[in-house]
Design an enzyme around this catalytic site. Structure first.
Site, PDB file in Angstrom:
ATOM      1  N   LYS A  29       0.845  -1.198   0.000  1.00 25.09           N
ATOM      2  CA  LYS A  29       0.000   0.000   0.000  1.00 25.09           C
ATOM      3  C   LYS A  29       0.880   1.248   0.000  1.00 25.09           C
ATOM      4  O   LYS A  29       1.653   1.467   0.932  1.00 25.09           O
ATOM      5  CB  LYS A  29      -0.917  -0.014   1.234  1.00 25.09           C
ATOM      6  CG  LYS A  29      -1.698   1.308   1.455  1.00 25.09           C
ATOM      7  CD  LYS A  29      -2.629   1.241   2.660  1.00 25.09           C
ATOM      8  CE  LYS A  29      -3.240   2.606   2.972  1.00 25.09           C
ATOM      9  NZ  LYS A  29      -4.145   2.583   4.142  1.00 25.09           N
TER      10      LYS A  29
ATOM     11  N   ASP B 131      -2.481  10.158   3.926  1.00 27.32           N
ATOM     12  CA  ASP B 131      -3.894   9.806   4.051  1.00 27.32           C
ATOM     13  C   ASP B 131      -4.606  10.861   4.879  1.00 27.32           C
ATOM     14  O   ASP B 131      -4.583  10.834   6.106  1.00 27.32           O
ATOM     15  CB  ASP B 131      -4.024   8.415   4.707  1.00 27.32           C
ATOM     16  CG  ASP B 131      -5.472   7.943   4.783  1.00 27.32           C
ATOM     17  OD1 ASP B 131      -6.353   8.612   4.195  1.00 27.32           O
ATOM     18  OD2 ASP B 131      -5.713   6.895   5.433  1.00 27.32           O
TER      19      ASP B 131
ATOM     20  N   LYS C 190      -9.926  12.988   8.335  1.00 28.67           N
ATOM     21  CA  LYS C 190      -9.482  12.538   9.658  1.00 28.67           C
ATOM     22  C   LYS C 190      -9.339  13.725  10.602  1.00 28.67           C
ATOM     23  O   LYS C 190      -8.990  14.821  10.167  1.00 28.67           O
ATOM     24  CB  LYS C 190      -8.093  11.878   9.544  1.00 28.67           C
ATOM     25  CG  LYS C 190      -8.059  10.512   8.894  1.00 28.67           C
ATOM     26  CD  LYS C 190      -6.630   9.973   8.902  1.00 28.67           C
ATOM     27  CE  LYS C 190      -6.523   8.642   8.176  1.00 28.67           C
ATOM     28  NZ  LYS C 190      -7.209   7.543   8.862  1.00 28.67           N
TER      29      LYS C 190
ATOM     30  N   ASP D  94       1.594   6.144   5.708  1.00 29.52           N
ATOM     31  CA  ASP D  94       0.586   5.281   5.094  1.00 29.52           C
ATOM     32  C   ASP D  94       1.083   4.639   3.785  1.00 29.52           C
ATOM     33  O   ASP D  94       0.351   3.893   3.137  1.00 29.52           O
ATOM     34  CB  ASP D  94      -0.717   6.063   4.873  1.00 29.52           C
ATOM     35  CG  ASP D  94      -1.951   5.185   5.033  1.00 29.52           C
ATOM     36  OD1 ASP D  94      -1.849   4.116   5.658  1.00 29.52           O
ATOM     37  OD2 ASP D  94      -3.022   5.576   4.517  1.00 29.52           O
TER      38      ASP D  94
ATOM     39  N   ASP E 258     -12.158   7.193   3.766  1.00 29.32           N
ATOM     40  CA  ASP E 258     -10.941   6.890   4.529  1.00 29.32           C
ATOM     41  C   ASP E 258     -10.560   5.411   4.429  1.00 29.32           C
ATOM     42  O   ASP E 258      -9.496   5.007   4.880  1.00 29.32           O
ATOM     43  CB  ASP E 258     -11.157   7.303   5.994  1.00 29.32           C
ATOM     44  CG  ASP E 258      -9.856   7.526   6.732  1.00 29.32           C
ATOM     45  OD1 ASP E 258      -8.787   7.460   6.081  1.00 29.32           O
ATOM     46  OD2 ASP E 258      -9.901   7.779   7.948  1.00 29.32           O
TER      47      ASP E 258
ATOM     48  N   GLU F 117      -9.450   3.914   1.938  1.00 25.75           N
ATOM     49  CA  GLU F 117      -8.849   3.997   0.600  1.00 25.75           C
ATOM     50  C   GLU F 117      -7.850   2.884   0.326  1.00 25.75           C
ATOM     51  O   GLU F 117      -7.676   2.473  -0.821  1.00 25.75           O
ATOM     52  CB  GLU F 117      -8.176   5.373   0.427  1.00 25.75           C
ATOM     53  CG  GLU F 117      -6.749   5.502   0.982  1.00 25.75           C
ATOM     54  CD  GLU F 117      -6.640   5.313   2.487  1.00 25.75           C
ATOM     55  OE1 GLU F 117      -7.671   5.462   3.175  1.00 25.75           O
ATOM     56  OE2 GLU F 117      -5.538   5.016   2.978  1.00 25.75           O
TER      57      GLU F 117
ATOM     58  N   ARG G  20      -7.749  -0.361   1.046  1.00 28.03           N
ATOM     59  CA  ARG G  20      -8.278  -1.619   0.498  1.00 28.03           C
ATOM     60  C   ARG G  20      -8.711  -1.436  -0.951  1.00 28.03           C
ATOM     61  O   ARG G  20      -8.698  -2.380  -1.728  1.00 28.03           O
ATOM     62  CB  ARG G  20      -9.408  -2.140   1.391  1.00 28.03           C
ATOM     63  CG  ARG G  20     -10.639  -1.291   1.426  1.00 28.03           C
ATOM     64  CD  ARG G  20     -11.529  -1.601   2.630  1.00 28.03           C
ATOM     65  NE  ARG G  20     -10.948  -1.107   3.884  1.00 28.03           N
ATOM     66  CZ  ARG G  20     -11.505  -1.267   5.078  1.00 28.03           C
ATOM     67  NH1 ARG G  20     -12.642  -1.923   5.193  1.00 28.03           N
ATOM     68  NH2 ARG G  20     -10.927  -0.769   6.166  1.00 28.03           N
TER      69      ARG G  20
HETATM   70  N1  BES Z   1      -4.322   4.307   6.919  1.00 24.79           N
HETATM   71  C1  BES Z   1      -5.488   4.075   7.682  1.00 24.79           C
HETATM   72  C2  BES Z   1      -5.310   3.023   8.753  1.00 24.79           C
HETATM   73  C3  BES Z   1      -4.402   3.349   9.883  1.00 24.79           C
HETATM   74  C4  BES Z   1      -4.710   4.353  10.772  1.00 24.79           C
HETATM   75  C5  BES Z   1      -3.270   2.601  10.069  1.00 24.79           C
HETATM   76  C6  BES Z   1      -3.872   4.605  11.816  1.00 24.79           C
HETATM   77  C7  BES Z   1      -2.445   2.830  11.108  1.00 24.79           C
HETATM   78  C8  BES Z   1      -2.746   3.851  11.981  1.00 24.79           C
HETATM   79  C9  BES Z   1      -6.628   3.620   6.793  1.00 24.79           C
HETATM   80  O1  BES Z   1      -6.636   4.138   5.504  1.00 24.79           O
HETATM   81  C10 BES Z   1      -7.850   4.126   7.465  1.00 24.79           C
HETATM   82  O2  BES Z   1      -8.025   5.299   7.510  1.00 24.79           O
HETATM   83  N2  BES Z   1      -8.659   3.211   8.015  1.00 24.79           N
HETATM   84  C11 BES Z   1      -9.753   3.594   8.796  1.00 24.79           C
HETATM   85  C12 BES Z   1     -10.940   2.773   8.406  1.00 24.79           C
HETATM   86  C13 BES Z   1     -12.233   3.221   9.065  1.00 24.79           C
HETATM   87  C14 BES Z   1     -12.677   4.558   8.485  1.00 24.79           C
HETATM   88  C15 BES Z   1     -13.283   2.158   8.856  1.00 24.79           C
HETATM   89  C16 BES Z   1      -9.412   3.324  10.259  1.00 24.79           C
HETATM   90  O3  BES Z   1      -8.833   2.288  10.536  1.00 24.79           O
HETATM   91  O4  BES Z   1      -9.681   4.196  11.082  1.00 24.79           O
HETATM   92 ZN    ZN Z   2      -4.831   4.725   4.747  1.00 23.85          ZN
HETATM   93 MN    MN Z   3      -7.603   5.988   5.346  1.00 23.94          MN
END
Ligand code: BES
Ligand code: ZN
Ligand code: MN
Length: 463
Positions: free
Chosen positions: A227, A232, A239, A250, A309, A311, A313
Site C-alpha cells: 500500500k 492519508d 481525519k 501510510d 478513509d 482507501e 483496500r
Molecule cells: N491508513 C489508515 C489506517 C491506519 C490508521 C493505520 C492509523 C495505522 C494507523 C486507513 O486508511 C484508514 O483510515 N482506516 C480507517 C478505516 C475506518 C474509516 C473504517 C481506520 O482504521 O480508522
Molecule cells: Zn490509509
Molecule cells: Mn484511510
C-alpha cells in the site's frame, strides 16, 4: 552505508555479556580496579543494564552488559543492540557471545539507525567489529534493507509524494537490472485500474501503479504488493488532526515491499519476484471521490465507497487483482490498512491473514527466528456478509465498525482467487517508543521474516 566493516579489532573495547548465572564467575575474573568499580556502582546483571569499566589508570577498559538468563521465558535477541544507543563513540567488540550473535549484530545496526536527513548535526556513533564466524554480508543486507524502508517511511509527505515514492521504486529496480513499468494518471482508467484512479485522482501528483519483475522467468513466482498512500487525509471523510498526524507513514506497506525486494535481490534468491505498488495520495479537492460513490474494479466487482478513509483496500484491490492474474506461487501484501489492527494487537505485533495452514505455521516459526513478530488473525467467513454492498457488490466500509482488521482482510480476499497462497499483513510501520533494534519512528515489519521464509524455502542464491 556499511554497517559492520572497517577498522581492525586490535584496540576495540571488549563488551562482556553477563547473566545472573554467569556473573559470579565473570566478576571473580575482573582486574581489581574494574571489580571495585563494578561493586561501587552496585552493578547487577539485570537485562539491558550496562557498565563502563576502567583499567587501573581509570581509562576505558571494557563494558559489562546484562542479558536475560537461560530460563527467561521471553528473551529479546535485539537487547545487545541497546548498546549502540548508550555507548560513547568508539570501536567495540564482543568479548563473549550473547544469546544469538547474528541477531545481536542486527539489533545493533537497527538501533544505530538515525533519520537525520533534515538535521545539521549528525551523531558520532559507536562502531562494532563483528566476530569472525558470522555472515556479516547477510546482516548488512538486512540492515540496509530496513534502513531503506525506514527512510522512505520517515520522510514527510512533502518530500515523499507519489513522484518520489515511484522514483525510489524505479531506482531500486534499476539497481538490480530490472525495469519498472508505470501506469500513470488517466492511463489507470485505460489499463483498467479504476479504484487506484478513484482514490488518487484528487491529489496534485497523479495516482499510479509501479510494476517490476526480477529473476529468472521460469523460477517460482513470488509477488509482493504494498500500500503506497503517501499521505492519508481521510479524503472527504477527513481525519481529525490527531489521526492525521502520522499519515505520512501510510505508504509503509510499499516501503516494506521494497525493503523485502531489496533483501531478495541483493541476496540473489532463486525466484521470480514481482513487485506491485499502487501509489496515491488520499487528498481532498473538487475531484475527490465522494462517500456513496460506486466504482468498477479491475476484477469486475462494483465497489461502493462507504467511507473515503477506507482507501487502502481500494487501491490494493486493483493491485491484488492484477497480481492474481498470473497465479503466483506466493502472494504477499503489506498495508497500514486499519487502526483496528492496533487496537487488537498494539503497534509492535502486526496481524497476518492467510488460509494456508502450513504457510501460517511457517510464518509464525520464521517470525520467532527472525525476531520479527506477527500474529495470525482469522479470515472469519461469517463476517464476510458485513462487506456486502447496498447498491454495489461490495462496500469498502463494513456495516458494523467491529472486527475492522478482519473485515478489511475479507475485502481484499474477494480480489484474490488464483494465487496458490495469499497472505495479508496489516502492519503499523511505526514504533511509538524506542526499544532495542527498534528506534522511535518508522519501522519495517514482517519483511525480515518473509525473507527468512523464502531463503529457507528456495535456497540462498541463484546458481
Ligand atoms: N491508513 C489508515 C489506517 C491506519 C490508521 C493505520 C492509523 C495505522 C494507523 C486507513 O486508511 C484508514 O483510515 N482506516 C480507517 C478505516 C475506518 C474509516 C473504517 C481506520 O482504521 O480508522
Ligand atoms: Zn490509509
Ligand atoms: Mn484511510
Amino acid at each position: 552505508m556499511p554497517f559492520f566493516e572497517g577498522p581492525s579489532p586490535a584496540n576495540a573495547v571488549p563488551i562482556t555479556f553477563v547473566t545472573l548465572q554467569s556473573w559470579p564467575e565473570i566478576k571473580a575474573a575482573l582486574p581489581i580496579a574494574a571489580a571495585h568499580f563494578a561493586a561501587a556502582s552496585k552493578f547487577e546483571p539485570t537485562p539491558g543494564r550496562s557498565l563502563i569499566l576502567p583499567d587501573a589508570e581509570g581509562r576505558f577498559a571494557g563494558v559489562l552488559f546484562g542479558l536475560e538468563g537461560q530460563a527467561a521465558r521471553f528473551r529479546d535477541p535485539f537487547l545487545p543492540g541497546k548498546l549502540a544507543g548508550v555507548l560513547p563513540a568508539g570501536i567495540y567488540r564482543f568479548a563473549n557471545a550473547p544469546h544469538d550473535t547474528a541477531l545481536a549484530l542486527l539489533g545493533w545496526a537497527l538501533t544505530a539507525y538515525r533519520f537525520d536527513r533534515y538535521k545539521k548535526r549528525k551523531d558520532a556513533q559507536p562502531q562494532l567489529v563483528p566476530p569472525g564466524d558470522i555472515d556479516v554480508a547477510r546482516i548488512n543486507t538486512l540492515a540496509r534493507a530496513v534502513t531503506l524502508g525506514r527512510d522512505l517511511i520517515n520522510t514527510p509527505a512533502n518530500d515523499m509524494d507519489p513522484d518520489a515514492l515511484e522514483a525510489a521504486a524505479v531506482t531500486l529496480a534499476a539497481q538490480f537490472g530490472a525495469e519498472a513499468a508505470i501506469t500513470l494518471g488517466d492511463d489507470l482508467l485505460k489499463e483498467n485500474f479504476p479504484l487506484i484512479h478513484a482514490v488518487g485522482r484528487a491529489a496534485a501528483k497523479p495516482p499510479r501503479l509501479v510494476d517490476f519483475s526480477w529473476g529468472a522467468e521460469d523460477a517460482p513466482k513470488v509477488t509482493l504488493v504494498g500500500k503506497g498512500v503517501c499521505f492519508d487525509t481521510g479524503g472527504l471523510d477527513i481525519k481529525p488532526s490527531s489521526g492525521m498526524y502520522l499519515m505520512k507513514k501510510d505508504m509503509g506497506g510499499a516501503a516494506t515491499a521494497l525493503a523485502l525486494a531489496y533483501m531478495i535481490m541483493a541476496r540473489g534468491l532463486p525466484l521470480r519476484l514481482r513487485v506491485l505498488l499502487p501509489i496515491v495520495e488520499n487528498a481532498i479537492s473538487a475531484t475527490a471521490m465522494h462517500p456513496s460513490d460506486v466504482y468498477p474494479s479491475r476484477k469486475g466487482l462494483s465497489v461502493e465507497v462507504g467511507n473515503t478513509d477506507c482507501e487502502g483496500r481500494m487501491i490494493l484491490a486493483d493491485a491484488l487483482a492484477l497480481a492474481d492474474e498470473d497465479a503466483p506461487e506466493l502472494l504477499f501484501d503489506f498495508a497500514t490498512l486499519t487502526g483496528a489492527a492496533r487496537v487488537a494487537l498494539g503497534p509492535d505485533l502486526p496481524p497476518f491473514y492467510t488460509e494456508d495452514e502450513a504457510l501460517a505455521a511457517a510464518i509464525a516459526q520464521h517470525a520467532a527466528a527472525a525476531n520479527d513478530p506477527v500474529w495470525r488473525l482469522p479470515l472469519w467467513q461469517p463476517y464476510d456478509k458485513l462487506i456486502d454492498g447496498k447498491t454495489a457488490d461490495i462496500t469498502n466500509n463494513a456495516a458494523s465498525g467491529l472486527a475492522g482488521s478482519i473485515t478489511a482482510a475479507l475485502f481484499l480476499k474477494r480480489f484474490v482467487e488464483k494465487a496458490k497462497a495469499w497472505t495479508h499483513f496489516d502492519i503499523y510501520a511505526w514504533t511509538p517508543s524506542a526499544k532495542p533494534g527498534r528506534p522511535e519512528g518508522a519501522e519495517v515489519q514482517a519483511a525480515r521474516l518473509i525473507f527468512d521464509l523464502l531463503e529457507n524455502r528456495y535456497g540462498t542464491r541463484a546458481s
